[in-house]
Write an enzyme that holds these catalytic residues in place. Structure first.
Site, mmCIF file in Angstrom:
data_model
loop_
_atom_site.group_PDB
_atom_site.id
_atom_site.type_symbol
_atom_site.label_atom_id
_atom_site.label_comp_id
_atom_site.label_asym_id
_atom_site.label_seq_id
_atom_site.Cartn_x
_atom_site.Cartn_y
_atom_site.Cartn_z
ATOM 1 N N LYS A 107 -14.692 17.032 -24.111
ATOM 2 C CA LYS A 107 -14.933 16.866 -22.476
ATOM 3 C C LYS A 107 -13.861 17.686 -22.107
ATOM 4 O O LYS A 107 -12.558 17.348 -22.093
ATOM 5 C CB LYS A 107 -14.970 15.618 -21.876
ATOM 6 N N GLY A 168 -10.825 7.117 -11.007
ATOM 7 C CA GLY A 168 -10.427 5.950 -10.907
ATOM 8 C C GLY A 168 -10.425 5.331 -9.512
ATOM 9 O O GLY A 168 -10.038 4.254 -9.329
ATOM 10 N N ALA A 194 -16.707 10.341 -13.135
ATOM 11 C CA ALA A 194 -15.713 9.819 -12.207
ATOM 12 C C ALA A 194 -16.010 9.703 -10.899
ATOM 13 O O ALA A 194 -16.599 10.197 -10.295
ATOM 14 C CB ALA A 194 -14.514 11.007 -12.195
ATOM 15 N N GLY A 195 -15.475 8.398 -10.494
ATOM 16 C CA GLY A 195 -15.623 8.010 -9.021
ATOM 17 C C GLY A 195 -16.522 7.009 -8.712
ATOM 18 O O GLY A 195 -16.436 6.209 -7.417
ATOM 19 N N ASN A 216 -15.439 5.033 -16.632
ATOM 20 C CA ASN A 216 -14.565 4.161 -17.306
ATOM 21 C C ASN A 216 -14.226 3.116 -16.714
ATOM 22 O O ASN A 216 -14.363 1.996 -16.692
ATOM 23 C CB ASN A 216 -13.350 5.170 -17.815
ATOM 24 N N THR A 217 -13.340 3.520 -15.621
ATOM 25 C CA THR A 217 -12.500 2.382 -14.869
ATOM 26 C C THR A 217 -13.633 1.404 -14.023
ATOM 27 O O THR A 217 -13.252 0.317 -13.802
ATOM 28 C CB THR A 217 -11.907 3.169 -13.695
#
Lengths: 265, 66
Positions: A107, A168, A194-195, A216-217
Site C-alpha cells: 500500500k 483517522g 481512510a476516513g 483502521n481507526t
C-alpha cells in the site's frame, strides 16, 4: 472463512481472489490480543502492517504483529505510512518485500502534510511509477480526485484507494460524487481508504460501487473494537448487496405499497 | 569503529559482517530487514556484507499500522 467459500462475489486484487471486501489496519489497538480478536471479527483477509525500526536490547521478546496474523490466513499489505517523499516510500516498500520474503503487494501512501495527512499526489505518482517498474503490486492511497485516480491506474497500480476523509478523522465520505466518478472510470478495483467512522459510512462506500473499504481507526478507536469490527463487516456486505441489487429510484412523493384495487369502502 | 544503528552511534569491531552484528544484537533468525546507507541488504548477503565506519544501518520489522 465461511463467507470466503460461500460467497461467489469475489474481490480480485493483483490476480488473487478474496471473499471479504473489508480490509483492515492493525494499528492503535490496546494490545495484540485485541488486535487479533478485532481482525477476526472483521472477517478481513487483507491486513495492513507498517514497517518500523526494530527495538534493540529492550522488549526483544515482545510478540510481533506477524505472529498474531497467520500468513496462511491473511494477506499482508505493508504500507508506507509516515513517508513524506518518494525516496522513503520506495525504500520502505523494498524493505517490506525483503521482510516478507518477496511479497509484492504494497500500500503506497506518500503524505503531503502532517495536519491533514492528505496525499502528496505528485510524489505519489512518481513513487507509483518506480514501484510498478520494480515489479510491485501497488495499491495506492490517493485523494478523491478522478483525474489523479485515472493517472495512477494508467501507471499500472493494481488498486486505486481514494480517501473518504482525512486518515483517522471518522468524518465519513465527504465527496460521494467524486468517489462515484472514480468508480465509474476505473477498470481496477477502487477501495475507499481512510476516513470512515461507522458502519453506515462503509455501507455508503459500497453502495457507491466501491470494490472494498480499508479502515483502521474506525474499528480500533471504537469503544468496543471487536463489536465494531463485526458491524463493519455487515455494513460492507449490506452495502455491496444493495449496490448489486440496484436501488429503487428516489421519488419526491409517495407511492402506496398496498393495492388500490379491492378496497371495500 | 563507530557505526549508526537505528539512529544510535555504536562501537563495533572493524569490518564486522552484518550476520555478526545481528548475532551481537541477539536478532539472528528474527523476522527483519536491513538497509545500509539507504540501500537494502538482502538476507542472503548478511554473511558476506562487511560494514565500514560511519555506515548507517537500519534494522526494521513489521508493526501494527493502517
Amino acid at each position: 472463512m465461511t463467507t470466503a467459500t460461500q460467497n461467489p462475489d469475489r474481490l480480485v486484487i493483483a490476480g488473487k481472489e478474496y471473499g471479504s471486501r473489508l480490509l483492515v489496519g492493525t494499528g492503535k489497538y490496546k494490545d495484540m490480543d485485541e488486535t487479533a480478536r478485532a481482525i477476526e471479527a472483521s472477517g478481513a483477509e487483507i491486513v495492513t502492517v507498517a514497517v518500523r525500526r526494530t527495538n534493540l536490547g529492550q522488549n526483544a521478546d515482545e510478540p510481533n504483529i506477524l505472529d498474531v496474523l497467520p500468513p496462511e490466513r491473511y494477506t499482508y499489505l505493508p504500507n508506507t505510512a509516515g513517508c513524506f517523499d518518494v525516496d522513503t516510500a520506495v525504500r520502505t516498500c523494498r524493505l517490506a518485500r525483503e521482510l516478507l520474503d518477496g511479497h509484492k503487494l504494497v500500500k503506497l501512501e506518500v503524505l503531503g502534510d502532517q495536519q491533514t495527512l492528505f496525499p502528496d499526489v505528485i510524489a505519489t505518482l512518481k513513487a507509483a511509477e518506480i514501484l510498478v517498474a520494480d515489479g510491485f503490486d501497488v495499491m495506492v492511497y490517493t485523494n478523491d480526485d478522478p483525474i489523479v485516480a485515472r493517472e495512477l491506474e494508467a501507471i499500472g497500480c493494481c488498486a486505486v484507494m481514494p480517501l473518504a476523509a482525512p486518515i483517522g478523522s471518522g468524518l465519513g465520505i465527504r465527496n460521494p460524487l467524486n468517489i462515484r466518478t472514480i468508480v465509474e472510470n476505473a477498470k481496477v478495483p477502487v477501495l475507499v481508504d481512510a476516513g470512515v467512522g461507522t458502519a453506515s459510512d462503509a455501507a455508503e462506500a459500497m453502495e457507491l460501487g466501491c470494490d472494498g473499504v480499508l479502515m483502521n481507526t474506525a474499528i480500533a478507536a471504537a469503544k468496543d473494537p471487536v463489536l465494531m469490527a463485526g458491524a463493519m463487516r455487515k455494513g460492507i456486505e449490506a452495502g455491496r448487496e444493495a449496490y448489486l441489487a440496484g436501488r429503487m429510484p428516489a421519488k419526491r412523493f409517495a407511492s402506496a405499497s398496498s393495492p388500490i384495487e379491492g378496497l371495500f369502502f | 569503529m563507530q557505526i549508526e544503528i537505528n539512529g544510535d552511534r555504536t562501537e563495533v569491531a572493524e569490518a564486522i559482517t552484518m550476520a555478526e552484528l545481528l548475532e551481537q544484537l541477539e536478532l539472528t533468525g528474527k523476522r527483519l530487514a536491513v538497509e545500509v546507507n539507504a540501500e537494502l541488504v538482502p538476507r542472503s548477503r548478511f554473511a558476506e556484507h562487511r560494514l565500514a565506519a560511519d555506515d548507517r544501518v537500519e534494522i526494521i520489522h513489521a508493526v501494527g499500522g493502517g
